[in-house]
Design an enzyme around this catalytic site. Structure first.
Site, mmCIF file in Angstrom:
data_model
loop_
_atom_site.group_PDB
_atom_site.id
_atom_site.type_symbol
_atom_site.label_atom_id
_atom_site.label_comp_id
_atom_site.label_asym_id
_atom_site.label_seq_id
_atom_site.Cartn_x
_atom_site.Cartn_y
_atom_site.Cartn_z
ATOM 1 N N ASP A 121 -14.181 -13.345 -11.497
ATOM 2 C CA ASP A 121 -12.751 -13.626 -11.585
ATOM 3 C C ASP A 121 -12.077 -12.403 -12.195
ATOM 4 O OD1 ASP A 121 -10.187 -14.399 -12.329
ATOM 5 O OD2 ASP A 121 -10.777 -16.392 -12.965
ATOM 6 N N GLY A 122 -11.246 -11.739 -11.418
ATOM 7 C CA GLY A 122 -10.620 -10.507 -11.897
ATOM 8 C C GLY A 122 -9.726 -10.706 -13.096
ATOM 9 N N HIS A 135 -8.303 -8.396 -7.504
ATOM 10 C CA HIS A 135 -8.543 -9.287 -6.362
ATOM 11 C C HIS A 135 -8.668 -8.411 -5.117
ATOM 12 C CE1 HIS A 135 -6.723 -11.846 -9.422
ATOM 13 N NE2 HIS A 135 -7.303 -12.869 -8.831
ATOM 14 N N ASP A 140 -3.361 -8.727 -7.639
ATOM 15 C CA ASP A 140 -2.927 -9.143 -6.306
ATOM 16 C C ASP A 140 -3.689 -10.403 -5.867
ATOM 17 O OD1 ASP A 140 -2.079 -9.251 -3.664
ATOM 18 O OD2 ASP A 140 -3.475 -7.700 -3.002
ATOM 19 N N GLU A 182 -13.949 -9.430 -6.828
ATOM 20 C CA GLU A 182 -13.625 -10.407 -5.788
ATOM 21 C C GLU A 182 -14.524 -11.627 -5.982
ATOM 22 O OE1 GLU A 182 -12.144 -12.677 -3.324
ATOM 23 O OE2 GLU A 182 -11.191 -10.696 -3.466
ATOM 24 N N HIS A 234 0.810 -1.212 0.000
ATOM 25 C CA HIS A 234 0.000 0.000 0.000
ATOM 26 C C HIS A 234 0.843 1.261 0.000
ATOM 27 C CE1 HIS A 234 -3.343 -2.731 1.707
ATOM 28 N NE2 HIS A 234 -3.419 -2.642 0.386
#
Length: 304
Positions: free
Chosen positions: A157-158, A42, A178, A129, A19
């Site tokens: 599903d990203g 994600h 991620d 997500e 981050h």
């Protein structure tokens, strides 16, 4: 497939590192007036309680955000030296989700990004997500923002959903990839997704987080990403952050698994300001979070 819950790891050293990079990257991208899309493939639950059942049980935030907060104190200093701007900026973003002196909430990537995005220029945040519980929690948390059409949440599903979004109408985007990497195929999907995305949208900024663990796929991923970026003549930045292995606690079984001690971020088309920002911030972060053998940080860049 759905055994991984990020709530157990919220606010740990990998979150702090990831981050920190996210905030520094967004600060640069948001300096331009044109709208920006942020796509989080994600997203997790988006917001976490550090005193809740998950994070409170694992205690990983104690070696991450909470340790950093204790070291920095009220004056934003480490051993009498002012925090690097990127580290101070990241810490302020997390601080804004908490009451003074009461660090109970940790914002995930969706909430950090949304807080920085600008409604007046129609920045957009696209969240994905697939985990049923986390997806439901994410939708509920986002609903409390009252952000309207600026933020969208989908239980998809990203990796697959990203294909339909590139290139964005604004022709400006940060894509955060991620996954949990709980299954080995995630490593291959990350590489394939980035290759496909760069073909669809060559000028986007792509940020990939990955765990540094003793698994061949994890070791090979940054090398393969670097090769891909070089083949496509794209600039890249690779950074890793390791807190090292702590000394064994009294009564702890010999050979006990140490848990995650290091992670990496690989960016394609990174901001030119990111490398100097991390060069100033990561040594300070390591000074606080480093705890033993194997601690260290690496920053390298290359490409066009």
């Amino acid at each position: 497939m759905f055994s991984y819950r990020h709530g157990f790891h919220a606010g740990n050293h990998a979150d702090v590192f990831k981050h920190l990079v996210l905030v520094a990257t967004l600060r640069h991208l948001l300096a331009k007036d044109a709208p920006l899309w942020v796509i989080d493939t994600h997203s997790g639950a988006g917001l976490y309680r550090l005193d809740g059942d998950y994070a409170g049980t694992s205690g990983e935030a104690q070696d991450g955000i909470l340790k950093l907060v204790d070291a920095v104190g009220a004056h934003n200093e480490i051993d009498g030296k002012a925090l690097a701007p990127a580290l101070a900026d990241y810490l302020q973003q997390v601080r804004d989700f908490n009451r003074p002196g009461d660090w109970r909430v940790y914002p995930g990537s969706p909430f950090i990004a949304q807080k920085l995005l600008r409604s007046e220029v129609r920045d957009k945040l696209k969240l994905f997500e697939l985990h049923p519980s986390d997806s439901k929690a994410l939708a509920g948390n986002v609903a409390q923002l009252n952000a309207g059409r600026q933020v969208s949440v989908a239980r998809e599903d990203g990796f697959e959903a990203l294909r339909a979004l590139l290139p964005p109408p604004s022709r400006r985007a940060l894509v955060l990839v991620d996954p949990s990497y709980e299954i080995k195929s995630d490593y291959g999907k990350v590489l394939a997704t980035l290759r496909d995305s760069l073909q669809r949208f060559a000028t986007g900024c792509y940020a990939v987080w990955y765990p540094v663990i003793p698994r061949p796929e994890a070791h090979e991923l940054p090398r393969k990403l670097r090769t891909l970026a070089n083949q496509l003549h794209k600039p890249w930045l690779h950074a890793t952050f390791s807190i090292g292995q702590r000394a064994a606690a009294a009564g702890e079984a010999a050979g006990a698994r140490p848990g995650l001690t290091a992670s990496g971020m690989f960016l394609v088309n990174p901001p030119h300001t990111l490398k100097p920002a991390l060069e100033a911030a990561l040594p300070q972060l390591l000074q606080v979070l480093g705890r033993g053998r194997g601690q260290g940080q690496l920053i390298e860049a290359g490409g066009a």
